[in-house]
Design a protein around this motif. Structure first.
Motif, PDB file in Angstrom:
ATOM      1  N   LEU A  94       0.802  -1.221   0.000  1.00  0.00           N
ATOM      2  CA  LEU A  94       0.000   0.000   0.000  1.00  0.00           C
ATOM      3  C   LEU A  94       0.834   1.270   0.000  1.00  0.00           C
ATOM      4  O   LEU A  94       0.343   2.338  -0.384  1.00  0.00           O
ATOM      5  CB  LEU A  94      -0.945   0.012   1.206  1.00  0.00           C
ATOM      6  N   SER A  95       2.088   1.178   0.433  1.00  0.00           N
ATOM      7  CA  SER A  95       2.933   2.363   0.545  1.00  0.00           C
ATOM      8  C   SER A  95       4.248   2.155  -0.190  1.00  0.00           C
ATOM      9  O   SER A  95       5.137   1.471   0.315  1.00  0.00           O
ATOM     10  CB  SER A  95       3.201   2.692   2.025  1.00  0.00           C
ATOM     11  N   PRO A  96       4.391   2.746  -1.376  1.00  0.00           N
ATOM     12  CA  PRO A  96       5.667   2.633  -2.099  1.00  0.00           C
ATOM     13  C   PRO A  96       6.852   3.147  -1.284  1.00  0.00           C
ATOM     14  O   PRO A  96       7.960   2.610  -1.394  1.00  0.00           O
ATOM     15  CB  PRO A  96       5.435   3.495  -3.346  1.00  0.00           C
ATOM     16  N   LEU A  97       6.621   4.177  -0.469  1.00  0.00           N
ATOM     17  CA  LEU A  97       7.706   4.708   0.357  1.00  0.00           C
ATOM     18  C   LEU A  97       8.169   3.673   1.371  1.00  0.00           C
ATOM     19  O   LEU A  97       9.377   3.458   1.556  1.00  0.00           O
ATOM     20  CB  LEU A  97       7.254   5.980   1.069  1.00  0.00           C
ATOM     21  N   MET A  98       7.213   2.992   2.034  1.00  0.00           N
ATOM     22  CA  MET A  98       7.577   1.969   3.001  1.00  0.00           C
ATOM     23  C   MET A  98       8.199   0.766   2.312  1.00  0.00           C
ATOM     24  O   MET A  98       9.115   0.134   2.846  1.00  0.00           O
ATOM     25  CB  MET A  98       6.347   1.535   3.795  1.00  0.00           C
ATOM     26  N   ASP A  99       7.728   0.460   1.115  1.00  0.00           N
ATOM     27  CA  ASP A  99       8.322  -0.627   0.348  1.00  0.00           C
ATOM     28  C   ASP A  99       9.805  -0.337   0.089  1.00  0.00           C
ATOM     29  O   ASP A  99      10.663  -1.202   0.275  1.00  0.00           O
ATOM     30  CB  ASP A  99       7.583  -0.779  -0.981  1.00  0.00           C
ATOM     31  N   GLN A 100      10.093   0.888  -0.306  1.00  0.00           N
ATOM     32  CA  GLN A 100      11.478   1.272  -0.564  1.00  0.00           C
ATOM     33  C   GLN A 100      12.321   1.231   0.701  1.00  0.00           C
ATOM     34  O   GLN A 100      13.442   0.719   0.706  1.00  0.00           O
ATOM     35  CB  GLN A 100      11.523   2.664  -1.180  1.00  0.00           C
ATOM     36  N   LYS A 101      11.778   1.772   1.786  1.00  0.00           N
ATOM     37  CA  LYS A 101      12.548   1.843   3.035  1.00  0.00           C
ATOM     38  C   LYS A 101      12.791   0.458   3.621  1.00  0.00           C
ATOM     39  O   LYS A 101      13.894   0.154   4.100  1.00  0.00           O
ATOM     40  CB  LYS A 101      11.832   2.744   4.047  1.00  0.00           C
TER      41      LYS A 101
ATOM     42  N   PHE B 236      22.438   3.009  -6.693  1.00  0.00           N
ATOM     43  CA  PHE B 236      21.150   2.365  -6.484  1.00  0.00           C
ATOM     44  C   PHE B 236      20.329   3.103  -5.423  1.00  0.00           C
ATOM     45  O   PHE B 236      19.138   3.317  -5.582  1.00  0.00           O
ATOM     46  CB  PHE B 236      21.349   0.904  -6.067  1.00  0.00           C
ATOM     47  N   SER B 237      20.970   3.467  -4.327  1.00  0.00           N
ATOM     48  CA  SER B 237      20.240   4.103  -3.233  1.00  0.00           C
ATOM     49  C   SER B 237      19.781   5.512  -3.588  1.00  0.00           C
ATOM     50  O   SER B 237      18.765   5.984  -3.091  1.00  0.00           O
ATOM     51  CB  SER B 237      21.108   4.143  -1.965  1.00  0.00           C
ATOM     52  N   ASN B 238      20.518   6.188  -4.483  1.00  0.00           N
ATOM     53  CA  ASN B 238      20.138   7.538  -4.891  1.00  0.00           C
ATOM     54  C   ASN B 238      19.244   7.543  -6.121  1.00  0.00           C
ATOM     55  O   ASN B 238      18.710   8.585  -6.503  1.00  0.00           O
ATOM     56  CB  ASN B 238      21.389   8.381  -5.192  1.00  0.00           C
ATOM     57  N   GLY B 239      19.104   6.386  -6.760  1.00  0.00           N
ATOM     58  CA  GLY B 239      18.296   6.310  -7.969  1.00  0.00           C
ATOM     59  C   GLY B 239      18.909   7.042  -9.147  1.00  0.00           C
ATOM     60  O   GLY B 239      18.205   7.512 -10.041  1.00  0.00           O
ATOM     61  N   SER B 240      20.234   7.156  -9.183  1.00  0.00           N
ATOM     62  CA  SER B 240      20.915   7.888 -10.241  1.00  0.00           C
ATOM     63  C   SER B 240      22.135   7.097 -10.701  1.00  0.00           C
ATOM     64  O   SER B 240      22.786   6.430  -9.902  1.00  0.00           O
ATOM     65  CB  SER B 240      21.347   9.271  -9.744  1.00  0.00           C
ATOM     66  N   THR B 241      22.447   7.200 -11.988  1.00  0.00           N
ATOM     67  CA  THR B 241      23.633   6.536 -12.521  1.00  0.00           C
ATOM     68  C   THR B 241      24.805   7.503 -12.666  1.00  0.00           C
ATOM     69  O   THR B 241      25.835   7.147 -13.221  1.00  0.00           O
ATOM     70  CB  THR B 241      23.326   5.911 -13.899  1.00  0.00           C
TER      71      THR B 241
END
Length: 271
Positions: free
Chosen positions: A30-37, A139-144
């Motif tokens: 239900l929570s993409p933020l919690m999924d990520q964390k 990966f953690s920053n979502g940037s290459t």
């Protein structure tokens, strides 16, 4: 068949484990933020990765990678957890469950270390450490994106090439990045531990593979173990932690044999 059909009859530890796993999955769904964390902080990362935390040896068991993953584990826990909890008692059963899960995690970390050692030989340990640190940051920053200094370091280590279109990792390094940054999740190691104990304590209990094919429990578990070993050695289904499953099973066998030697089971021993 082992297990109970009435949830009200489930012993307390099994019931609580089921509830906790399902609730965490629902929160992540239900929570993409919690999924990520939770994937970042609770899933098990490679021990030299900046993302690794000691508590992940336990917390990874309560994070699942999808509904099918959760469903398989919870069905097995529902059917096989109760008889093992009744034999062991709730405190010993909880210790058993967590120990099998931790043992599975350590085996998986060992397999990753063995795989990454091959990259140490090929590129050098300093280069591998550089790749693990910087790929985790990406990966953690979502940037290459990499800084100019980082790019020059990568070129010096021989893991990056720079061209007109930007930079790229040399062939083979992406495999290293995948191994180092693929988190291990799920209760499967602990569940295989429960299956192992059930097969040792109730070897001739009749179970139904896929709810249709009758067989003795001991042959079901032996079959699963052989299949996991073949798939692990052959590199099949690489997103599945086959050796973690086998690690949980091995810890289970050792614990049951140790408790048997200490006389815990007495008349509870059905092997």
């Amino acid at each position: 068949m082992l297990g109970l059909g009435n949830p009200q009859q489930l012993p307390s530890v099994t019931k609580n484990l089921l509830v906790i796993n399902v609730l965490i999955f629902v929160v992540m769904l239900l929570s993409p933020l919690m999924d990520q964390k939770l994937t970042t902080y609770a899933a098990l990362h490679y021990f030299t990765s900046p993302g690794f935390k000691l508590w992940q040896l336990v917390t990874y068991m309560f994070v699942h990678g999808g509904f099918g993953h959760l469903l398989f584990n919870m069905i097995a826990l529902y059917f096989f957890g109760p008889p093992i909890e009744r034999v062991l008692g709730k405190e010993r059963f909880l210790f058993f469950y967590l120990t099998c899960g931790i043992g599975a995690a350590l085996v998986q970390e060992g397999v990753f270390a063995w795989l990454i050692h091959g990259f140490d030989v090929k590129y050098g340990s300093a280069a591998v450490a550089w790749v693990i640190d910087h790929s985790w940051a990406m990966f953690s920053n979502g940037s290459t994106a990499l800084s100019g200094d980082a790019l020059m370091e990568g070129v010096r280590y021989g893991v990056i090439t720079i061209g007109d279109g930007g930079y790229s990792f040399v062939p083979g390094v992406m495999e290293l990045i995948g191994i180092a940054n693929t988190p291990t999740v799920g209760a499967s190691g602990a569940i295989f531990g429960i299956l192992g104990a059930a097969a040792m304590l109730f070897p001739n209990a009749r179970v139904y593979l896929y709810f249709a094919i009758p067989m003795k429990l001991k042959w079901l578990v032996v079959g699963y173990a052989v299949l996991e070993l073949i798939q692990g050695i052959g590199g099949y289904a690489t997103t599945v932690a086959h050796f973690a499953h086998l690690g949980g099973l091995l810890v289970s066998i050792l614990l049951v044999l140790y408790w048997k030697k200490k006389g815990f089971f007495n008349d509870k021993w059905f092997f």
